[in-house]
Motif scaffolding. Structure first.
Motif, PDB file in Angstrom:
ATOM      1  N   PHE A 165       0.851  -1.192   0.000  1.00 22.29           N
ATOM      2  CA  PHE A 165       0.000   0.000   0.000  1.00 22.29           C
ATOM      3  C   PHE A 165       0.891   1.248   0.000  1.00 22.29           C
ATOM      4  N   PRO A 166       0.604   2.229  -0.826  1.00 18.58           N
ATOM      5  CA  PRO A 166       1.270   3.521  -0.626  1.00 18.58           C
ATOM      6  C   PRO A 166       0.741   4.155   0.665  1.00 18.58           C
ATOM      7  N   ILE A 167       1.600   4.933   1.335  1.00 18.28           N
ATOM      8  CA  ILE A 167       1.200   5.532   2.620  1.00 18.28           C
ATOM      9  C   ILE A 167       1.158   7.050   2.475  1.00 18.28           C
ATOM     10  N   GLY A 168       0.073   7.644   2.960  1.00 10.97           N
ATOM     11  CA  GLY A 168      -0.055   9.100   2.963  1.00 10.97           C
ATOM     12  C   GLY A 168       0.019   9.687   1.558  1.00 10.97           C
ATOM     13  N   GLY A 169       0.508  10.910   1.503  1.00  9.63           N
ATOM     14  CA  GLY A 169       0.677  11.557   0.202  1.00  9.63           C
ATOM     15  C   GLY A 169      -0.660  11.819  -0.489  1.00  9.63           C
ATOM     16  N   THR A 170      -0.628  11.823  -1.819  1.00  8.89           N
ATOM     17  CA  THR A 170      -1.824  12.216  -2.577  1.00  8.89           C
ATOM     18  C   THR A 170      -2.803  11.069  -2.784  1.00  8.89           C
ATOM     19  N   ASP A 171      -2.321   9.823  -2.669  1.00 10.31           N
ATOM     20  CA  ASP A 171      -3.266   8.717  -2.884  1.00 10.31           C
ATOM     21  C   ASP A 171      -3.005   7.517  -1.979  1.00 10.31           C
ATOM     22  N   GLY A 172      -2.189   7.710  -0.937  1.00 10.64           N
ATOM     23  CA  GLY A 172      -1.855   6.577  -0.064  1.00 10.64           C
ATOM     24  C   GLY A 172      -2.829   6.417   1.097  1.00 10.64           C
ATOM     25  N   LEU A 173      -2.600   5.364   1.862  1.00  9.34           N
ATOM     26  CA  LEU A 173      -3.445   5.069   3.026  1.00  9.34           C
ATOM     27  C   LEU A 173      -3.268   6.158   4.093  1.00  9.34           C
ATOM     28  N   ILE A 174      -4.383   6.686   4.568  1.00 10.37           N
ATOM     29  CA  ILE A 174      -4.343   7.680   5.650  1.00 10.37           C
ATOM     30  C   ILE A 174      -4.409   6.926   6.973  1.00 10.37           C
ATOM     31  N   VAL A 175      -3.368   7.061   7.785  1.00 13.35           N
ATOM     32  CA  VAL A 175      -3.343   6.363   9.079  1.00 13.35           C
ATOM     33  C   VAL A 175      -3.277   7.403  10.189  1.00 13.35           C
ATOM     34  N   THR A 176      -4.150   7.240  11.164  1.00 13.62           N
ATOM     35  CA  THR A 176      -4.133   8.173  12.288  1.00 13.62           C
ATOM     36  C   THR A 176      -4.151   7.427  13.606  1.00 13.62           C
ATOM     37  N   SER A 177      -3.770   8.146  14.644  1.00 16.78           N
ATOM     38  CA  SER A 177      -3.783   7.599  15.998  1.00 16.78           C
ATOM     39  C   SER A 177      -4.561   8.566  16.872  1.00 16.78           C
ATOM     40  N   SER A 178      -4.592   8.306  18.201  1.00 15.83           N
ATOM     41  CA  SER A 178      -5.277   9.287  19.038  1.00 15.83           C
ATOM     42  C   SER A 178      -4.609   9.500  20.386  1.00 15.83           C
ATOM     43  N   ASN A 179      -3.403   8.987  20.599  1.00 16.77           N
ATOM     44  CA  ASN A 179      -2.599   9.563  21.673  1.00 16.77           C
ATOM     45  C   ASN A 179      -1.117   9.373  21.374  1.00 16.77           C
ATOM     46  N   CYS A 180      -0.390  10.444  21.651  1.00 12.14           N
ATOM     47  CA  CYS A 180       0.932  10.555  21.024  1.00 12.14           C
ATOM     48  C   CYS A 180       2.084   9.978  21.842  1.00 12.14           C
ATOM     49  N   PHE A 181       3.050   9.458  21.119  1.00  7.78           N
ATOM     50  CA  PHE A 181       4.329   8.998  21.654  1.00  7.78           C
ATOM     51  C   PHE A 181       5.422   9.521  20.718  1.00  7.78           C
ATOM     52  N   LYS A 182       6.674   9.403  21.179  1.00  9.25           N
ATOM     53  CA  LYS A 182       7.793   9.942  20.409  1.00  9.25           C
ATOM     54  C   LYS A 182       7.840   9.351  18.987  1.00  9.25           C
ATOM     55  N   ALA A 183       7.656   8.027  18.900  1.00 13.11           N
ATOM     56  CA  ALA A 183       7.753   7.370  17.591  1.00 13.11           C
ATOM     57  C   ALA A 183       6.672   7.879  16.628  1.00 13.11           C
ATOM     58  N   GLY A 184       5.506   8.214  17.174  1.00 17.48           N
ATOM     59  CA  GLY A 184       4.430   8.731  16.341  1.00 17.48           C
ATOM     60  C   GLY A 184       4.767  10.098  15.776  1.00 17.48           C
ATOM     61  N   ILE A 185       5.384  10.916  16.617  1.00 17.74           N
ATOM     62  CA  ILE A 185       5.789  12.259  16.176  1.00 17.74           C
ATOM     63  C   ILE A 185       6.788  12.150  15.016  1.00 17.74           C
ATOM     64  N   GLU A 186       7.744  11.212  15.172  1.00 19.44           N
ATOM     65  CA  GLU A 186       8.733  11.028  14.100  1.00 19.44           C
ATOM     66  C   GLU A 186       8.063  10.534  12.820  1.00 19.44           C
ATOM     67  N   SER A 187       7.040   9.702  12.980  1.00 20.15           N
ATOM     68  CA  SER A 187       6.342   9.166  11.811  1.00 20.15           C
ATOM     69  C   SER A 187       5.541  10.260  11.087  1.00 20.15           C
ATOM     70  N   ILE A 188       4.953  11.164  11.856  1.00 24.03           N
ATOM     71  CA  ILE A 188       4.231  12.287  11.227  1.00 24.03           C
ATOM     72  C   ILE A 188       5.236  13.147  10.450  1.00 24.03           C
ATOM     73  N   ARG A 189       6.387  13.372  11.084  1.00 19.05           N
ATOM     74  CA  ARG A 189       7.426  14.171  10.435  1.00 19.05           C
ATOM     75  C   ARG A 189       7.878  13.514   9.122  1.00 19.05           C
TER      76      ARG A 189
END
Lengths: 329, 341
Positions: free
Chosen positions: B259-283
């Motif tokens: 699956f392509p991730i994010g971008g213009t046509d990739g899978l949109i993945v979200t979470s609902s409470n943050c950790f360091k690894a999640g912040i790096e992944s958003i970046r």
């Protein structure tokens, strides 16, 4: 089963002594046949079950537990029952792997595997040389290892400053690398069990520790070899878990301990030792994944999946027990 | 034989002595009296708080406990560390705390139903209880004080991330899969209530699967692999993993499934409470977004509430921590806050 000083078994190790019962159907094979038929019927009538993507997903979801379960097979065959410290050991290995990423992938892999092998082989030595109870010992080892993980990480998630593990998440020919490692580990374990003296001795030690000892087999050394192999498998699982989750905290190991035991038992390896094979464990791990997959595709909850897994393991353990009782008559 | 027995007894006694010595030394950090000298120290010195929270083996709990201890260190309040990692032990430790009659029990609940009766007993014994993070069983809601995470809001943020991400890709329809925390927990139920409420405002996007992944990262990865295979690349456009450590395995499973991730046509993945690894992944442009519920913020608010309560200021019975939505647009604002666990 005859035991020679060289440790050569006179009969195939995972075949029960079949005296006077050859005409009766083998309950394990009968049950396996029925189960496969049920699964085929359920799979064929389940939307998207018979697709390449789903086959890939089943293999991928088997890999992590499967690698550990293959190692656990050797330990169970060698008569050490089970280890209850698997999750904690995999977690510590994962933390070491991630923390040492700046040293390079090769070095961090080596250190992580070394940790898995050392921690587990030491437990094997205590069991092999001093006949410690494996359940009690591994409960204690689990607490100690988990404590070390919490102490070192101070409860926080360990992540790599400079991640170099992306290659471990790669998918050659469309399958995750962990699947190939699972197949390689299975082949190595099967070869060790069938073709090496140490492997044959594992069956003999597991079948009857006292007799093996009396026959002059190196019980302690054989047990340590089985546990060291197990440790390497846990190490590999820890490394793949760390790469997949991109971080490791104390909860990373999750239910790995019980999942691995379930896969070994579902494959028909006798918990009392002396019987089983790596190929059977691979089959057991795949079976559990396929059943979970069918249930998920059919919309059953996670709770139902766990329940069915428990019932499956119970059924196989009972069948193996009946089979061994019949074999002794 | 007598000598052997004596030696064994001696070894056992020696080991026990070592364990006791180690316990005494090791406990000094967490359980000892905090330094005094800050405002309120004279007033609060001698007060005792039993912290019946999540254990250090949980990364959220570890940072919460650290901040809570640091915040109260200057007040002179003594904190008894009664944290644990499982519901059964927590009930025992809670009952033990009630028997010791501290000035306040600060409780982060593992099992809502199992804690209902112990909370009633604490009330009968006259021991005040401050529940933090997830709300207690409704039957004892009025028997406790509380500083709660806004779990409904966290679920709403997750849905907003998905809708915003899919609309940003220009999708007029889309399927969403959800991997929840333990479904029997009120925290999970509250988040799903908020999530469904907001998703209902965008009926073009449909939740096609909602699985209980039990706050387990490994199980999350496994279920994600199977769900992505079940629906295929054309059958799922977004995914919600209830915590960052559940959403990141979804990202990996999707990448391995092609699956392509994010971008213009990739899978949109979200979470609902943050950790360091999640912040790096958003970046890195993989995780679309998350939300706060970081342990540091709630620990500070709990410590503040504790000081107000112990100094007789009568704070409101319940306070809710303000949660924030975190996406690439707001990342810099919340990165530090989210990077301690």
């Amino acid at each position: 089963m005859m035991v020679s000083r060289s440790g050569r078994a006179e009969a195939p190790p995972d075949t029960p002594p079949a005296t006077g019962a050859r005409r009766r159907p083998d309950p394990l094979r009968l049950a396996a046949g029925v189960l496969v038929l049920i699964l085929l019927a359920a799979g064929a009538s389940t939307d998207r079950f018979l697709t390449l993507d789903n086959a890939r997903a089943i293999l991928a979801s088997t890999a992590f537990v499967g690698i550990t379960a293959i190692g656990a097979t050797l330990v169970m065959i060698a008569g050490s029952a089970v280890s209850l410290a698997v999750s904690q050991t995999a977690t510590v290995v994962a933390m070491i792997f991630l923390a040492t990423q700046p040293l390079g992938l090769g070095t961090s892999l080596l250190l992580a595997l070394l940790c898995g092998v050392t921690v587990t082989a030491v437990q094997g030595a205590v069991i092999g040389y001093w006949a410690a109870n494996p359940i009690v010992l591994t409960i204690a080892a689990g607490f100690a290892t988990g404590g070390v993980a919490t102490w070192i990480s101070d409860g926080t998630t360990v992540s790599a400053e400079v991640p170099r593990y992306d290659v471990l998440n790669s998918t050659p020919l469309g399958l995750p690398l962990a699947v190939y490692v699972l197949l390689a580990v299975t082949a190595l374990a099967q070869w060790t069990l069938r073709r090496t003296t140490a492997g044959r001795q594992m069956y003999l030690v597991g079948e009857n520790r006292a007799a093996a000892h009396a026959a002059g087999l190196p019980v302690g050394r054989v047990t340590v070899v089985a546990w060291a192999f197990f440790g390497a498998c846990i190490g590999l699982t820890g490394v793949f878990l760390a790469s997949f989750n991109t971080g490791a905290n104390s909860a990373l190991g999750g239910t790995l301990t019980l999942d691995a035991i379930a896969a070994v038992l579902a494959g028909g390896t006798a918990i009392a030792g002396g019987r089983g094979s790596a190929l059977r464990t691979l089959g057991g791990a795949l079976l559990i994944s396929i059943i979970s997959d069918v249930l998920l595709l059919r919309g059953y909850s996670t709770g139902i999946q766990i329940l069915v897994k428990g019932l499956l393991v119970l059924a196989v353990v009972l069948t193996v027990h009946l089979r061994s009782v019949r074999g002794r008559r | 034989m007598f000598r052997t027995r004596s030696r064994r007894a001696g070894t056992a006694a020696g080991s026990l002595a070592l364990v006791l010595l180690a316990s005494a030394c090791g406990g000094a950090d967490d359980a000892g009296p905090s330094a005094s000298g800050a405002p309120g120290a004279a007033q609060l010195k001698g007060k005792t708080v039993a912290l019946v929270g999540y254990g250090k083996a949980n990364s959220w709990g570890a940072y919460y406990n650290q901040v809570f201890n640091e915040q109260l260190a200057a007040t002179g309040v003594r904190i008894d560390d009664m944290t644990s990692m499982d519901p059964g032990t927590q009930v025992q430790k809670f009952n033990q705390s009630v028997a010791q009659k501290p000035d306040l029990i600060v409780l982060a609940i593992w099992d809502t139903a199992a804690m209902a009766v112990p909370i009633k007993k604490a009330k009968q014994a006259g021991v005040p209880v401050l529940v933090v993070d997830g709300r207690p069983d409704p039957s004892v809601q009025n028997d406790v004080m509380s500083v709660l995470s806004d779990n409904v809001k966290l679920g709403e943020f997750a849905a907003q991330n998905i809708i915003e991400g899919l609309r940003g890709q220009g999708r007029r329809s889309g399927n969403v899969i959800v991997l929840t925390g333990t479904k029997s927990m009120l925290v999970t139920q509250d988040r799903m209530q908020g999530f469904h409420k907001v998703m209902a405002t965008a009926p073009e996007y449909k939740v096609v699967a909602e699985e209980d992944a039990n706050w387990d990262p490994t199980l999350s990865g496994k279920i994600a692999q199977q769900l992505l295979a079940r629906f295929g690349k054309d059958g799922v456009q977004a995914a919600y993993g209830m915590a960052d450590y559940m959403a990141l395995p979804i990202v990996q499973a999707a990448k391995q499934a092609g699956f392509p991730i994010g971008g213009t046509d990739g899978l949109i993945v979200t979470s609902s409470n943050c950790f360091k690894a999640g912040i790096e992944s958003i970046r890195a442009g993989e995780l679309y977004g998350t939300a706060t519920e970081d342990p540091g913020t709630i620990a500070k608010q709990t410590a503040d509430y504790t000081v107000r309560f112990l100094s007789g200021q009568k704070p409101p019975q319940s306070e809710t921590v303000k949660e924030e939505r975190v996406t690439k647009a707001t990342l810099d604002q919340f990165a530090e806050q989210c990077s301690h666990a």
